[in-house]
Motif scaffolding. Structure first.
Motif, PDB file in Angstrom:
ATOM      1  N   LEU A 132       0.825  -1.203   0.000  1.00  0.00           N
ATOM      2  CA  LEU A 132       0.000   0.000   0.000  1.00  0.00           C
ATOM      3  C   LEU A 132       0.864   1.260   0.000  1.00  0.00           C
ATOM      4  O   LEU A 132       1.841   1.371   0.745  1.00  0.00           O
ATOM      5  CB  LEU A 132      -0.915   0.021   1.220  1.00  0.00           C
ATOM      6  N   ARG A 133       0.471   2.204  -0.833  1.00  0.00           N
ATOM      7  CA  ARG A 133       1.077   3.528  -0.840  1.00  0.00           C
ATOM      8  C   ARG A 133       0.102   4.602  -0.365  1.00  0.00           C
ATOM      9  O   ARG A 133       0.525   5.671   0.046  1.00  0.00           O
ATOM     10  CB  ARG A 133       1.578   3.881  -2.248  1.00  0.00           C
ATOM     11  N   SER A 134      -1.179   4.307  -0.457  1.00  0.00           N
ATOM     12  CA  SER A 134      -2.203   5.263  -0.041  1.00  0.00           C
ATOM     13  C   SER A 134      -3.307   4.517   0.690  1.00  0.00           C
ATOM     14  O   SER A 134      -3.809   3.502   0.194  1.00  0.00           O
ATOM     15  CB  SER A 134      -2.779   6.003  -1.255  1.00  0.00           C
ATOM     16  N   LEU A 135      -3.675   5.002   1.854  1.00  0.00           N
ATOM     17  CA  LEU A 135      -4.730   4.403   2.664  1.00  0.00           C
ATOM     18  C   LEU A 135      -5.660   5.509   3.149  1.00  0.00           C
ATOM     19  O   LEU A 135      -5.204   6.483   3.751  1.00  0.00           O
ATOM     20  CB  LEU A 135      -4.143   3.651   3.864  1.00  0.00           C
ATOM     21  N   GLU A 136      -6.953   5.347   2.870  1.00  0.00           N
ATOM     22  CA  GLU A 136      -7.948   6.355   3.250  1.00  0.00           C
ATOM     23  C   GLU A 136      -9.100   5.666   3.976  1.00  0.00           C
ATOM     24  O   GLU A 136      -9.808   4.840   3.394  1.00  0.00           O
ATOM     25  CB  GLU A 136      -8.471   7.093   2.022  1.00  0.00           C
ATOM     26  N   LEU A 137      -9.276   5.997   5.236  1.00  0.00           N
ATOM     27  CA  LEU A 137     -10.359   5.488   6.071  1.00  0.00           C
ATOM     28  C   LEU A 137     -11.169   6.680   6.565  1.00  0.00           C
ATOM     29  O   LEU A 137     -10.648   7.523   7.303  1.00  0.00           O
ATOM     30  CB  LEU A 137      -9.810   4.688   7.254  1.00  0.00           C
ATOM     31  N   THR A 138     -12.438   6.736   6.166  1.00  0.00           N
ATOM     32  CA  THR A 138     -13.261   7.916   6.432  1.00  0.00           C
ATOM     33  C   THR A 138     -14.517   7.525   7.190  1.00  0.00           C
ATOM     34  O   THR A 138     -15.202   6.559   6.816  1.00  0.00           O
ATOM     35  CB  THR A 138     -13.648   8.613   5.118  1.00  0.00           C
ATOM     36  N   ASP A 139     -14.799   8.272   8.253  1.00  0.00           N
ATOM     37  CA  ASP A 139     -16.046   8.157   9.026  1.00  0.00           C
ATOM     38  C   ASP A 139     -16.251   6.774   9.645  1.00  0.00           C
ATOM     39  O   ASP A 139     -17.375   6.270   9.689  1.00  0.00           O
ATOM     40  CB  ASP A 139     -17.261   8.508   8.144  1.00  0.00           C
ATOM     41  N   LEU A 140     -15.186   6.168  10.132  1.00  0.00           N
ATOM     42  CA  LEU A 140     -15.354   4.883  10.807  1.00  0.00           C
ATOM     43  C   LEU A 140     -15.985   5.045  12.184  1.00  0.00           C
ATOM     44  O   LEU A 140     -16.710   4.161  12.647  1.00  0.00           O
ATOM     45  CB  LEU A 140     -14.008   4.169  10.935  1.00  0.00           C
ATOM     46  N   MET A 141     -15.704   6.150  12.867  1.00  0.00           N
ATOM     47  CA  MET A 141     -16.308   6.486  14.153  1.00  0.00           C
ATOM     48  C   MET A 141     -16.195   5.325  15.146  1.00  0.00           C
ATOM     49  O   MET A 141     -17.180   4.819  15.688  1.00  0.00           O
ATOM     50  CB  MET A 141     -17.764   6.894  13.972  1.00  0.00           C
ATOM     51  N   LEU A 142     -14.981   4.908  15.401  1.00  0.00           N
ATOM     52  CA  LEU A 142     -14.719   3.760  16.258  1.00  0.00           C
ATOM     53  C   LEU A 142     -14.660   4.186  17.729  1.00  0.00           C
ATOM     54  O   LEU A 142     -14.478   5.367  18.065  1.00  0.00           O
ATOM     55  CB  LEU A 142     -13.393   3.108  15.871  1.00  0.00           C
ATOM     56  N   ASP A 143     -14.775   3.200  18.588  1.00  0.00           N
ATOM     57  CA  ASP A 143     -14.463   3.408  19.995  1.00  0.00           C
ATOM     58  C   ASP A 143     -12.941   3.444  20.164  1.00  0.00           C
ATOM     59  O   ASP A 143     -12.196   2.930  19.338  1.00  0.00           O
ATOM     60  CB  ASP A 143     -15.067   2.291  20.841  1.00  0.00           C
ATOM     61  N   ASN A 144     -12.486   4.027  21.259  1.00  0.00           N
ATOM     62  CA  ASN A 144     -11.045   4.172  21.469  1.00  0.00           C
ATOM     63  C   ASN A 144     -10.341   2.826  21.548  1.00  0.00           C
ATOM     64  O   ASN A 144      -9.212   2.675  21.059  1.00  0.00           O
ATOM     65  CB  ASN A 144     -10.793   4.972  22.738  1.00  0.00           C
ATOM     66  N   SER A 145     -10.976   1.834  22.131  1.00  0.00           N
ATOM     67  CA  SER A 145     -10.342   0.516  22.240  1.00  0.00           C
ATOM     68  C   SER A 145     -10.164  -0.140  20.878  1.00  0.00           C
ATOM     69  O   SER A 145      -9.166  -0.828  20.637  1.00  0.00           O
ATOM     70  CB  SER A 145     -11.180  -0.386  23.147  1.00  0.00           C
ATOM     71  N   GLU A 146     -11.108   0.055  19.968  1.00  0.00           N
ATOM     72  CA  GLU A 146     -10.990  -0.521  18.623  1.00  0.00           C
ATOM     73  C   GLU A 146      -9.982   0.243  17.776  1.00  0.00           C
ATOM     74  O   GLU A 146      -9.235  -0.356  16.998  1.00  0.00           O
ATOM     75  CB  GLU A 146     -12.355  -0.525  17.937  1.00  0.00           C
ATOM     76  N   ALA A 147      -9.940   1.550  17.926  1.00  0.00           N
ATOM     77  CA  ALA A 147      -9.018   2.354  17.123  1.00  0.00           C
ATOM     78  C   ALA A 147      -7.569   2.135  17.518  1.00  0.00           C
ATOM     79  O   ALA A 147      -6.666   2.297  16.692  1.00  0.00           O
ATOM     80  CB  ALA A 147      -9.374   3.834  17.254  1.00  0.00           C
ATOM     81  N   SER A 148      -7.317   1.760  18.763  1.00  0.00           N
ATOM     82  CA  SER A 148      -5.936   1.597  19.227  1.00  0.00           C
ATOM     83  C   SER A 148      -5.222   0.437  18.555  1.00  0.00           C
ATOM     84  O   SER A 148      -3.985   0.396  18.537  1.00  0.00           O
ATOM     85  CB  SER A 148      -5.924   1.396  20.748  1.00  0.00           C
ATOM     86  N   THR A 149      -5.950  -0.516  17.974  1.00  0.00           N
ATOM     87  CA  THR A 149      -5.326  -1.669  17.307  1.00  0.00           C
ATOM     88  C   THR A 149      -5.662  -1.743  15.825  1.00  0.00           C
ATOM     89  O   THR A 149      -5.318  -2.727  15.178  1.00  0.00           O
ATOM     90  CB  THR A 149      -5.783  -2.974  17.983  1.00  0.00           C
ATOM     91  N   LEU A 150      -6.321  -0.740  15.278  1.00  0.00           N
ATOM     92  CA  LEU A 150      -6.770  -0.811  13.889  1.00  0.00           C
ATOM     93  C   LEU A 150      -5.607  -0.875  12.906  1.00  0.00           C
ATOM     94  O   LEU A 150      -5.638  -1.647  11.938  1.00  0.00           O
ATOM     95  CB  LEU A 150      -7.654   0.404  13.577  1.00  0.00           C
ATOM     96  N   LEU A 151      -4.566  -0.088  13.130  1.00  0.00           N
ATOM     97  CA  LEU A 151      -3.471   0.036  12.168  1.00  0.00           C
ATOM     98  C   LEU A 151      -2.252  -0.796  12.543  1.00  0.00           C
ATOM     99  O   LEU A 151      -1.157  -0.551  12.027  1.00  0.00           O
ATOM    100  CB  LEU A 151      -3.066   1.501  12.022  1.00  0.00           C
ATOM    101  N   ASP A 152      -2.419  -1.774  13.410  1.00  0.00           N
ATOM    102  CA  ASP A 152      -1.269  -2.595  13.818  1.00  0.00           C
ATOM    103  C   ASP A 152      -0.667  -3.344  12.631  1.00  0.00           C
ATOM    104  O   ASP A 152       0.551  -3.301  12.406  1.00  0.00           O
ATOM    105  CB  ASP A 152      -1.692  -3.587  14.902  1.00  0.00           C
ATOM    106  N   ASP A 153      -1.495  -4.039  11.867  1.00  0.00           N
ATOM    107  CA  ASP A 153      -0.996  -4.811  10.732  1.00  0.00           C
ATOM    108  C   ASP A 153      -0.453  -3.912   9.632  1.00  0.00           C
ATOM    109  O   ASP A 153       0.515  -4.266   8.947  1.00  0.00           O
ATOM    110  CB  ASP A 153      -2.104  -5.707  10.172  1.00  0.00           C
ATOM    111  N   VAL A 154      -1.069  -2.753   9.447  1.00  0.00           N
ATOM    112  CA  VAL A 154      -0.588  -1.822   8.426  1.00  0.00           C
ATOM    113  C   VAL A 154       0.802  -1.308   8.782  1.00  0.00           C
ATOM    114  O   VAL A 154       1.671  -1.163   7.917  1.00  0.00           O
ATOM    115  CB  VAL A 154      -1.573  -0.655   8.252  1.00  0.00           C
ATOM    116  N   CYS A 155       1.031  -1.040  10.061  1.00  0.00           N
ATOM    117  CA  CYS A 155       2.360  -0.581  10.489  1.00  0.00           C
ATOM    118  C   CYS A 155       3.414  -1.652  10.267  1.00  0.00           C
ATOM    119  O   CYS A 155       4.555  -1.346   9.896  1.00  0.00           O
ATOM    120  CB  CYS A 155       2.311  -0.180  11.959  1.00  0.00           C
ATOM    121  N   CYS A 156       3.041  -2.905  10.458  1.00  0.00           N
ATOM    122  CA  CYS A 156       4.015  -3.994  10.280  1.00  0.00           C
ATOM    123  C   CYS A 156       4.339  -4.235   8.820  1.00  0.00           C
ATOM    124  O   CYS A 156       5.498  -4.490   8.470  1.00  0.00           O
ATOM    125  CB  CYS A 156       3.471  -5.277  10.917  1.00  0.00           C
ATOM    126  N   GLU A 157       3.331  -4.153   7.942  1.00  0.00           N
ATOM    127  CA  GLU A 157       3.522  -4.507   6.538  1.00  0.00           C
ATOM    128  C   GLU A 157       3.894  -3.327   5.656  1.00  0.00           C
ATOM    129  O   GLU A 157       4.591  -3.500   4.653  1.00  0.00           O
ATOM    130  CB  GLU A 157       2.239  -5.164   5.998  1.00  0.00           C
TER     131      GLU A 157
END
Length: 375
Positions: free
Chosen positions: A222-247
């Motif tokens: 990935l070179r571009s990632l766009e996530l709009t209006d997900l409106m997550l809870d803080n606990s869900e958002a804290s782990t959302l980009l874990d795999d993206v950071c690794c890969e």
């Protein structure tokens, strides 16, 4: 009896419906346009030269087909052999939009009536034929979450089975460079503008969020990632980009996470992408620790966006923090934007290297005195 059978056979042989495909074409009816040979067309039985649309070069054919949706591309491919071959050109499928009617079939539901449900066989044939040409994958706001969930899992499954010899779809995830996912949270609330005040605001989560995380983890280039209006809870958002950071910590260049959470939540993941060039983020997800990490990256443009969904608890960063950022990253440019139809104030980042301000609201105004005091 024998005479009746012979008479019936003679009638069938004389009928034009029994002509073979390789025989001469039928005579066209009057006042009707019929396509015959790929280079000619006939009107009222007279054959004339056709225009040179079928002789367009591939680069132009790719541009024309790229503006059509899947059904329109299929209809255009039936014109002639030349257009049929253009249907499979790589750039035609450079951008793939998935919506409520993509690769679906009508199915009757006892409670909801007729619905468009994902046709898994058709989706597999599409991915196996042109899926390797996908470079930009776009999920537009849709009401049928089941179709989105199933299609995301199909791509993830084929991406995970790339090394298997029995995998029917190959190369589906290696060429995807951009992913855009917009969640229709405002449509689900019943009122787009008053969703945060009177009506409940629904965000993504559960199995659908797991499908999004699984898909992002399988897109390793990935070179571009766009996530709009997900409106997550803080606990869900804290782990959302874990795999993206690794890969994709080295490949990602553009990251847009507008309205990622409902409340104030600092995301430190944004500082893990060492080659990030453009970041679009809401003020509720930007903290002093995150901006300090970003100051050590080659980030050039930081867009701090406010919308109707931005929580009222969002705050500006301290001037001392921005001064330290300006010293460590002198090429950083900050862009502030506010887009809402309700009355909301623009969060000014004092001492920040602000390069542009964009306000799109009938109730909010920015005066020159406001800028002169704070610049």
């Amino acid at each position: 009896m024998d005479q009746a059978v012979e008479q019936t056979n003679e009638e069938r042989e004389e009928s034009p419906d029994w002509h073979d495909i390789g025989d001469e074409p039928k005579q066209p009816k009057n006042n009707i346009l019929h396509y015959g040979h790929s280079h000619f067309w006939s009107v009222d039985g007279e054959v004339e030269d056709q225009s040179l649309w079928c002789e367009l070069p591939d680069i132009i054919m790719e541009q024309i087909f790229s503006y059509l949706n899947i059904s329109q591309r299929y209809n255009a491919s039936m014109v002639c052999k030349r257009w049929n071959s253009a249907f499979y050109l790589p750039y035609v499928w450079h951008v793939f939009h998935f919506d409520d009617h993509t690769l679906t079939r009508r199915r009757f539901n006892y409670y909801s009536g007729w619905q468009h449900t994902l046709d898994h066989l058709r989706a597999q044939l599409c991915l196996g034929t042109v899926g390797r040409f996908f470079q930009h994958l776009v999920f537009t706001p849709m009401a049928n979450f089941y179709n989105m969930y199933e299609f995301m899992n199909m791509i993830s499954f084929y991406a995970e089975q790339q090394d298997s010899e029995s995998c029917p779809v190959r190369g589906i995830s290696r060429n995807i460079k951009a992913l855009k996912y917009v969640f229709p949270c405002k449509y689900l609330s019943g009122d787009e503008e008053e969703a945060t005040q009177e009506h409940p605001l629904y965000g993504t989560g559960g199995k659908l969020l797991d499908a999004v995380k699984r898909l992002m983890g399988n897109l390793r280039n990935l070179r571009s990632l766009e996530l709009t209006d997900l409106m997550l809870d803080n606990s869900e958002a804290s782990t959302l980009l874990d795999d993206v950071c690794c890969e994709c910590c080295q490949t990602l260049r553009i990251l847009s996470i507008s309205n990622l959470t409902k409340r104030q939540c600092t995301l430190l993941h944004v500082g893990a992408f060492i080659n990030l060039q453009i970041l679009v983020i809401g003020p509720q997800n930007l903290g002093e620790d995150a901006i300090e990490m970003l100051s050590h990256t080659p980030l050039k443009h930081l867009h701090i966006t406010q919308t109707t969904l931005t929580p009222s608890t969002a705050k500006s960063l301290s001037p001392k923090c921005w001064q330290a950022v300006a010293r460590r990253s002198p090429n950083l440019q900050v862009h502030l934007s506010l887009e809402t139809k309700s009355e909301k104030a623009l969060l000014w980042q004092e001492k920040a290297p602000v390069n542009s301000i964009c306000v799109n609201s009938p109730l909010c105004k920015v005066s020159f005195s406001f800028l002169s005091v704070r610049t």
